[in-house]
Design a protein around this motif. Sequence first.
Motif, PDB file in Angstrom:
ATOM      1  N   ARG B  73       0.853  -1.207   0.000  1.00  0.00           N
ATOM      2  CA  ARG B  73       0.000   0.000   0.000  1.00  0.00           C
ATOM      3  C   ARG B  73       0.884   1.251   0.000  1.00  0.00           C
ATOM      4  NH1 ARG B  73      -3.309  -2.479   3.447  1.00  0.00           N
ATOM      5  NH2 ARG B  73      -2.220  -1.610   5.273  1.00  0.00           N
ATOM      6  N   GLU B  74       1.934   1.198   0.827  1.00  0.00           N
ATOM      7  CA  GLU B  74       2.814   2.371   0.959  1.00  0.00           C
ATOM      8  C   GLU B  74       3.430   2.776  -0.380  1.00  0.00           C
ATOM      9  OE1 GLU B  74       6.071   2.514   4.127  1.00  0.00           O
ATOM     10  OE2 GLU B  74       4.207   1.972   5.205  1.00  0.00           O
ATOM     11  N   MET B  75       3.760   1.762  -1.209  1.00  0.00           N
ATOM     12  CA  MET B  75       4.385   2.125  -2.486  1.00  0.00           C
ATOM     13  C   MET B  75       3.366   2.119  -3.632  1.00  0.00           C
ATOM     14  SD  MET B  75       6.805  -1.199  -3.283  1.00  0.00           S
ATOM     15  CE  MET B  75       6.502  -2.787  -2.510  1.00  0.00           C
ATOM     16  N   ASN B  76       2.053   2.223  -3.216  1.00  0.00           N
ATOM     17  CA  ASN B  76       0.994   2.239  -4.239  1.00  0.00           C
ATOM     18  C   ASN B  76       1.190   1.133  -5.275  1.00  0.00           C
ATOM     19  OD1 ASN B  76      -0.445   4.457  -3.260  1.00  0.00           O
ATOM     20  ND2 ASN B  76       1.181   5.834  -4.044  1.00  0.00           N
ATOM     21  N   SER B  77       1.556  -0.051  -4.773  1.00  0.00           N
ATOM     22  CA  SER B  77       1.837  -1.143  -5.709  1.00  0.00           C
ATOM     23  C   SER B  77       0.530  -1.809  -6.142  1.00  0.00           C
ATOM     24  CB  SER B  77       2.729  -2.198  -5.015  1.00  0.00           C
ATOM     25  OG  SER B  77       2.648  -3.422  -5.707  1.00  0.00           O
ATOM     26  N   THR B  78       0.497  -2.214  -7.395  1.00  0.00           N
ATOM     27  CA  THR B  78      -0.669  -2.958  -7.922  1.00  0.00           C
ATOM     28  C   THR B  78      -0.330  -4.446  -8.005  1.00  0.00           C
ATOM     29  OG1 THR B  78       0.163  -2.502 -10.135  1.00  0.00           O
ATOM     30  CG2 THR B  78      -1.493  -0.969  -9.266  1.00  0.00           C
ATOM     31  N   PHE B  79       0.595  -4.879  -7.129  1.00  0.00           N
ATOM     32  CA  PHE B  79       1.114  -6.249  -7.179  1.00  0.00           C
ATOM     33  C   PHE B  79      -0.007  -7.286  -7.164  1.00  0.00           C
ATOM     34  CE2 PHE B  79       4.651  -9.183  -6.609  1.00  0.00           C
ATOM     35  CZ  PHE B  79       4.039 -10.284  -6.037  1.00  0.00           C
ATOM     36  N   ILE B  80      -0.945  -7.153  -6.216  1.00  0.00           N
ATOM     37  CA  ILE B  80      -1.986  -8.193  -6.078  1.00  0.00           C
ATOM     38  C   ILE B  80      -2.884  -8.223  -7.307  1.00  0.00           C
ATOM     39  CG2 ILE B  80      -4.008  -8.886  -4.719  1.00  0.00           C
ATOM     40  CD1 ILE B  80      -2.518  -7.991  -2.200  1.00  0.00           C
ATOM     41  N   ALA B  81      -3.312  -7.050  -7.748  1.00  0.00           N
ATOM     42  CA  ALA B  81      -4.188  -7.006  -8.932  1.00  0.00           C
ATOM     43  C   ALA B  81      -3.449  -7.541 -10.162  1.00  0.00           C
ATOM     44  CB  ALA B  81      -4.655  -5.574  -9.174  1.00  0.00           C
ATOM     45  N   ASP B  82      -2.186  -7.137 -10.310  1.00  0.00           N
ATOM     46  CA  ASP B  82      -1.409  -7.602 -11.477  1.00  0.00           C
ATOM     47  C   ASP B  82      -1.206  -9.117 -11.404  1.00  0.00           C
ATOM     48  OD1 ASP B  82      -1.310  -4.977 -12.197  1.00  0.00           O
ATOM     49  OD2 ASP B  82       0.753  -4.636 -11.495  1.00  0.00           O
ATOM     50  N   MET B  83      -0.997  -9.644 -10.211  1.00  0.00           N
ATOM     51  CA  MET B  83      -0.826 -11.096 -10.039  1.00  0.00           C
ATOM     52  C   MET B  83      -2.114 -11.812 -10.461  1.00  0.00           C
ATOM     53  SD  MET B  83      -0.164 -13.149  -6.500  1.00  0.00           S
ATOM     54  CE  MET B  83      -1.685 -12.550  -5.743  1.00  0.00           C
ATOM     55  N   GLN B  84      -3.246 -11.276 -10.027  1.00  0.00           N
ATOM     56  CA  GLN B  84      -4.524 -11.911 -10.381  1.00  0.00           C
ATOM     57  C   GLN B  84      -4.764 -11.840 -11.882  1.00  0.00           C
ATOM     58  OE1 GLN B  84      -6.685  -9.553  -7.537  1.00  0.00           O
ATOM     59  NE2 GLN B  84      -6.762 -11.218  -6.001  1.00  0.00           N
ATOM     60  N   ALA B  85      -4.318 -10.741 -12.488  1.00  0.00           N
ATOM     61  CA  ALA B  85      -4.485 -10.592 -13.947  1.00  0.00           C
ATOM     62  C   ALA B  85      -3.618 -11.613 -14.690  1.00  0.00           C
ATOM     63  CB  ALA B  85      -4.108  -9.174 -14.356  1.00  0.00           C
ATOM     64  N   LEU B  86      -2.469 -11.963 -14.090  1.00  0.00           N
ATOM     65  CA  LEU B  86      -1.591 -12.960 -14.728  1.00  0.00           C
ATOM     66  C   LEU B  86      -2.361 -14.262 -14.936  1.00  0.00           C
ATOM     67  CD1 LEU B  86       1.809 -12.816 -12.756  1.00  0.00           C
ATOM     68  CD2 LEU B  86       1.336 -11.926 -15.050  1.00  0.00           C
ATOM     69  N   VAL B  87      -3.164 -14.617 -13.942  1.00  0.00           N
ATOM     70  CA  VAL B  87      -3.838 -15.919 -13.979  1.00  0.00           C
ATOM     71  C   VAL B  87      -4.828 -15.959 -15.129  1.00  0.00           C
ATOM     72  CG1 VAL B  87      -5.305 -17.529 -12.718  1.00  0.00           C
ATOM     73  CG2 VAL B  87      -3.540 -16.249 -11.521  1.00  0.00           C
ATOM     74  N   THR B  88      -5.605 -14.884 -15.289  1.00  0.00           N
ATOM     75  CA  THR B  88      -6.574 -14.892 -16.391  1.00  0.00           C
ATOM     76  C   THR B  88      -5.817 -15.001 -17.715  1.00  0.00           C
ATOM     77  OG1 THR B  88      -6.745 -12.581 -15.656  1.00  0.00           O
ATOM     78  CG2 THR B  88      -8.773 -13.838 -15.717  1.00  0.00           C
ATOM     79  N   LYS B  89      -4.638 -14.314 -17.780  1.00  0.00           N
ATOM     80  CA  LYS B  89      -3.832 -14.356 -19.015  1.00  0.00           C
ATOM     81  C   LYS B  89      -3.284 -15.770 -19.218  1.00  0.00           C
ATOM     82  CE  LYS B  89       0.348 -12.862 -19.878  1.00  0.00           C
ATOM     83  NZ  LYS B  89       1.597 -12.111 -19.682  1.00  0.00           N
ATOM     84  N   THR B  90      -2.752 -16.402 -18.132  1.00  0.00           N
ATOM     85  CA  THR B  90      -2.145 -17.740 -18.234  1.00  0.00           C
ATOM     86  C   THR B  90      -3.170 -18.754 -18.704  1.00  0.00           C
ATOM     87  OG1 THR B  90      -0.751 -17.166 -16.347  1.00  0.00           O
ATOM     88  CG2 THR B  90      -0.878 -19.503 -16.893  1.00  0.00           C
ATOM     89  N   LYS B  91      -4.427 -18.584 -18.269  1.00  0.00           N
ATOM     90  CA  LYS B  91      -5.434 -19.628 -18.556  1.00  0.00           C
ATOM     91  C   LYS B  91      -6.049 -19.433 -19.931  1.00  0.00           C
ATOM     92  CE  LYS B  91      -6.422 -20.987 -13.872  1.00  0.00           C
ATOM     93  NZ  LYS B  91      -7.448 -21.549 -12.999  1.00  0.00           N
ATOM     94  N   ASN B  92      -5.807 -18.307 -20.619  1.00  0.00           N
ATOM     95  CA  ASN B  92      -6.422 -18.114 -21.967  1.00  0.00           C
ATOM     96  C   ASN B  92      -5.514 -18.708 -23.045  1.00  0.00           C
ATOM     97  OD1 ASN B  92      -8.450 -16.928 -20.740  1.00  0.00           O
ATOM     98  ND2 ASN B  92      -7.821 -14.797 -21.105  1.00  0.00           N
TER      99      ASN B  92
END
Lengths: 92, 92
Positions: B73-92
């Motif tokens: 949160r402190e570094m305004n990171s989108t790590f969790i959202a980007d990680m979740q997006a990886l999965v949708t990409k990996t499965k397509n």
Amino acid sequence: MTESKDVNAGSTASKERVAQFNQRFDFGSYAETRQFLDELAELSKRDDYYPDVSFGKTYANISIDGEGQAALREMNSTFIADMQALVTKTKN
Amino acid sequence: MTESKDVNAGSTASKERVAQFNQRFDFGSYAETRQFLDELAELSKRDDYYPDVSFGKTYANISIDGEGQAALREMNSTFIADMQALVTKTKN
């Protein structure tokens, strides 16, 4: 890494007569951890055997249950020894 | 993935006010699991943040404790959202 719940203790007890193999490896950097994990992946593909792995920035913990150890023995696999050899190589 | 022992409950309680984030991803093949782990490694290097990961042949479980979530949160990171997006990409 799954923990067996008491309610299943009866059914899992026979399978888990052999103690689970657990080994933790600590590394000096994330790059070393990644190198180990990449080489471990090659061993897994070689033996078609995939242990449960947990890792963070500079550690990896490998777990092989009783069933896994029996499968490795059956195919005369040197997976565990080769994995341990990777670490000495990674750290040099 | 470490479990906090009762003896330290006092000292860890304050740190772990935020519930640990745990998410499990299941994959169709080891190749998909590897692709996800490789892309997660790139996210980790990008944000210099390394969650605890456990994986097997066709699953990966990601754990981010209260401290980790605060750091992201402190570094305004989108790590969790980007990680979740990886999965949708990996499965397509």
